[in-house]
Design a protein around this motif. Structure first.
Motif, PDB file in Angstrom:
ATOM      1  N   GLU A 143       1.047  -1.068   0.051  1.00 25.35           N
ATOM      2  CA  GLU A 143       0.184   0.074   0.103  1.00 25.35           C
ATOM      3  C   GLU A 143       0.997   1.216  -0.078  1.00 25.35           C
ATOM      4  O   GLU A 143       1.989   1.028   0.608  1.00 25.35           O
ATOM      5  N   THR A 144       0.322   2.267  -0.305  1.00 25.57           N
ATOM      6  CA  THR A 144       0.880   3.529  -0.502  1.00 25.57           C
ATOM      7  C   THR A 144      -0.003   4.732  -0.720  1.00 25.57           C
ATOM      8  O   THR A 144      -1.286   4.301  -0.972  1.00 25.57           O
ATOM      9  N   ALA A 273      -5.265   8.342  -9.394  1.00 24.49           N
ATOM     10  CA  ALA A 273      -4.286   8.659 -10.534  1.00 24.49           C
ATOM     11  C   ALA A 273      -3.112   8.578  -9.911  1.00 24.49           C
ATOM     12  O   ALA A 273      -2.731   8.596  -8.771  1.00 24.49           O
ATOM     13  N   PRO A 274      -1.977   8.154 -10.643  1.00 26.42           N
ATOM     14  CA  PRO A 274      -0.512   8.126 -10.020  1.00 26.42           C
ATOM     15  C   PRO A 274      -0.163   9.398  -9.662  1.00 26.42           C
ATOM     16  O   PRO A 274      -0.644  10.434 -10.010  1.00 26.42           O
ATOM     17  N   LEU A 275       0.792   9.601  -8.694  1.00 25.41           N
ATOM     18  CA  LEU A 275       1.658  10.586  -8.384  1.00 25.41           C
ATOM     19  C   LEU A 275       2.130  11.385  -9.743  1.00 25.41           C
ATOM     20  O   LEU A 275       2.800  10.677 -10.527  1.00 25.41           O
ATOM     21  N   PHE A 352      -2.901   2.351  -8.093  1.00 27.52           N
ATOM     22  CA  PHE A 352      -2.102   2.335  -7.026  1.00 27.52           C
ATOM     23  C   PHE A 352      -1.017   1.474  -7.150  1.00 27.52           C
ATOM     24  O   PHE A 352       0.348   2.200  -6.245  1.00 27.52           O
ATOM     25  N   ALA A 353      -1.035   0.365  -7.764  1.00 23.03           N
ATOM     26  CA  ALA A 353       0.202  -0.478  -7.949  1.00 23.03           C
ATOM     27  C   ALA A 353       1.324   0.151  -8.912  1.00 23.03           C
ATOM     28  O   ALA A 353       2.343   0.191  -8.673  1.00 23.03           O
ATOM     29  N   LYS A 354       0.867   1.278  -9.695  1.00 20.69           N
ATOM     30  CA  LYS A 354       1.859   2.259 -10.478  1.00 20.69           C
ATOM     31  C   LYS A 354       2.394   2.988  -9.515  1.00 20.69           C
ATOM     32  O   LYS A 354       3.756   3.170  -9.596  1.00 20.69           O
ATOM     33  N   MET A 358       6.719   3.300  -7.990  1.00 17.79           N
ATOM     34  CA  MET A 358       7.723   4.455  -7.905  1.00 17.79           C
ATOM     35  C   MET A 358       8.451   4.582  -6.693  1.00 17.79           C
ATOM     36  O   MET A 358       9.396   5.115  -6.417  1.00 17.79           O
ATOM     37  N   GLY A 359       7.965   3.583  -5.491  1.00 20.88           N
ATOM     38  CA  GLY A 359       8.327   4.060  -4.343  1.00 20.88           C
ATOM     39  C   GLY A 359       9.316   2.979  -3.498  1.00 20.88           C
ATOM     40  O   GLY A 359       9.832   2.218  -4.246  1.00 20.88           O
TER      41      GLY A 359
END
Length: 405
Positions: A143-144, A273-275, A352-354, A358-359
């Motif tokens: 999660e993020t 949406a992605p960051l 969220f997976a995208k 990134m993280g």
């Protein structure tokens, strides 16, 4: 290990309900059947799903896994584990593994698990459950936080932070109770994507030191000062930051999957949406890996309880019905390599997976526990205009290191 270890890992899915309250440690159920215990503090909906999976897992077993739902697992573990009254397993984010290992709260199952960590789970998830050459749990989801937008106010999600700032600027009007963004502005987990965007690190696990004084980290704080903080409400607590977006008075929120249903129940069609891209850097949010921990209750436990606990974790983290059901029903992002890009995840989880990709997983080092309060106090001082970033972070770093002495 028992002969049914292999069988339990293949193709079991299903539903129904089972809940046994008040089970502590290893007890005997009806007919002399062995009981093994997990604790959790899931929501009502999550508990119902867990109960369904437990009935499927337990079918035909003499050594059954039982569940107890508690209000504060972390607090109750503090007294139960030392007294030998704790559970055999519990679900929690991975970042407490180092601390719990130092307190002898967890069991090293390196020689017991049969699933191939590197071959089964994503690299980040596999590494997250390991500490000091031990394996202290198995990962089942990540999660993020990511960007959310209100489609009534935003036609298309911004691809760059500059585009996002322009949209926030158009909507930001605090005098009329309108803001550009809903986000806890000084909570490190929520703003880590920006703090670490230029290569800075809150904590470096290799050097076992904070990186908050580094130029790259200070640059991340300045990014917050220029692009994020001007558009949030002055109140910094989580609960105080939710109403602007929930009430339709902000075009954007930065939050996690746990908040989606709350926003949508309030009448906002929150869309994930992605960051956005950051000029000269890239978003690097902290991520959490949800893990079935192996507790020190397994030291000296019966073979039946040890086998059941490990088999439960292996089954739960590899079973297709569990993985896809958790994604579709609860927004949990798969960490099993076969399902991270599945077409059956749903739009929310896929997006969220995208962002997870990134993280960076939160540090497991027990030292990280001493970082959050001084860091966030420093961010609060900068947010309030009381200190410049370099002075605030220098003071925070000194306080953190003094706690390690």
């Amino acid at each position: 290990m028992t002969a049914n270890r292999r069988n339990v890992l293949t193709g079991i899915g299903g539903v129904a309900t089972l809940s046994v309250a008040g089970c502590l440690g290893e007890t005997l159920g009806g007919g002399g059947e062995q009981e093994t215990v997990l604790w959790n503090q899931f929501t009502e909906g999550e508990q119902k799903t867990l109960d369904k999976h437990l009935e499927t897992f337990n079918e035909g077993r003499d050594d059954k896994m039982h569940s107890e739902n508690l209000s504060d697992v972390k607090k109750q573990l503090k007294t139960a584990i030392p007294a030998g009254d704790g559970p055999h397993t519990f679900p929690w984010a991975h970042d407490r593994i180092g601390k719990y290992e130092s307190q002898d709260f967890v069991y090293n199952a390196k020689d017991d698990v049969e699933v191939d960590l590197a071959g089964t789970y994503t690299e980040n998830a596999a590494s997250a459950v390991q500490w000091n050459d031990g394996v202290y749990g198995l990962p089942y989801a990540s999660e993020t936080v990511s960007l959310m937008y209100n489609p009534e106010l935003v036609e298309q999600p911004p691809e760059t932070l500059s585009e996002m700032v322009a949209i926030m600027e158009d909507h930001h009007d605090p005098e009329n109770s309108k803001w550009g963004l809903s986000c806890p502005p000084k909570t490190a987990y929520f703003v880590s994507a920006f703090l670490q965007a230029f290569g800075g690190k809150i904590y470096d696990e290799e050097s076992r030191d904070v990186g908050i004084e580094d130029d790259a980290f200070i640059e991340g704080i300045e990014l917050l000062q220029n692009s994020i903080w001007p558009y949030v409400a002055e109140a910094t607590k989580y609960a105080e930051q939710m109403p602007p977006f929930a009430d339709g008075n902000a075009p954007f929120a930065i939050n996690g999957p746990w908040q989606l249903s709350g926003f949508r129940d309030s009448g906002v069609d929150a869309t994930v949406a992605p960051l956005p891209d950051i000029e000269g850097g890239s978003p690097n949010p902290y991520t959490g890996v949800q893990t079935w921990y192996f507790t020190s209750q397994l030291n000296g436990a019966s073979d039946a309880s040890l086998n059941t606990t490990v088999e439960w974790a292996e089954w739960y983290t590899t079973n297709e019905d569990v993985i896809l059901g958790n994604a579709q029903e609860h927004g949990l992002i798969p960490v099993h390599k076969d399902y991270t890009e599945s077409d059956e995840l749903g739009d929310d989880v896929a997006t969220f997976a995208k962002t997870v990709a990134m993280g960076t997983p939160m540090p497991s080092d027990p030292r990280i526990d001493t970082v959050w309060t001084p860091l966030e106090s420093g961010l609060q001082q900068i947010f309030n205009g009381q200190k410049e970033p370099d002075k605030a972070m220098s003071a925070a770093a000194d306080e953190i290191r003094s706690r390690w002495e």
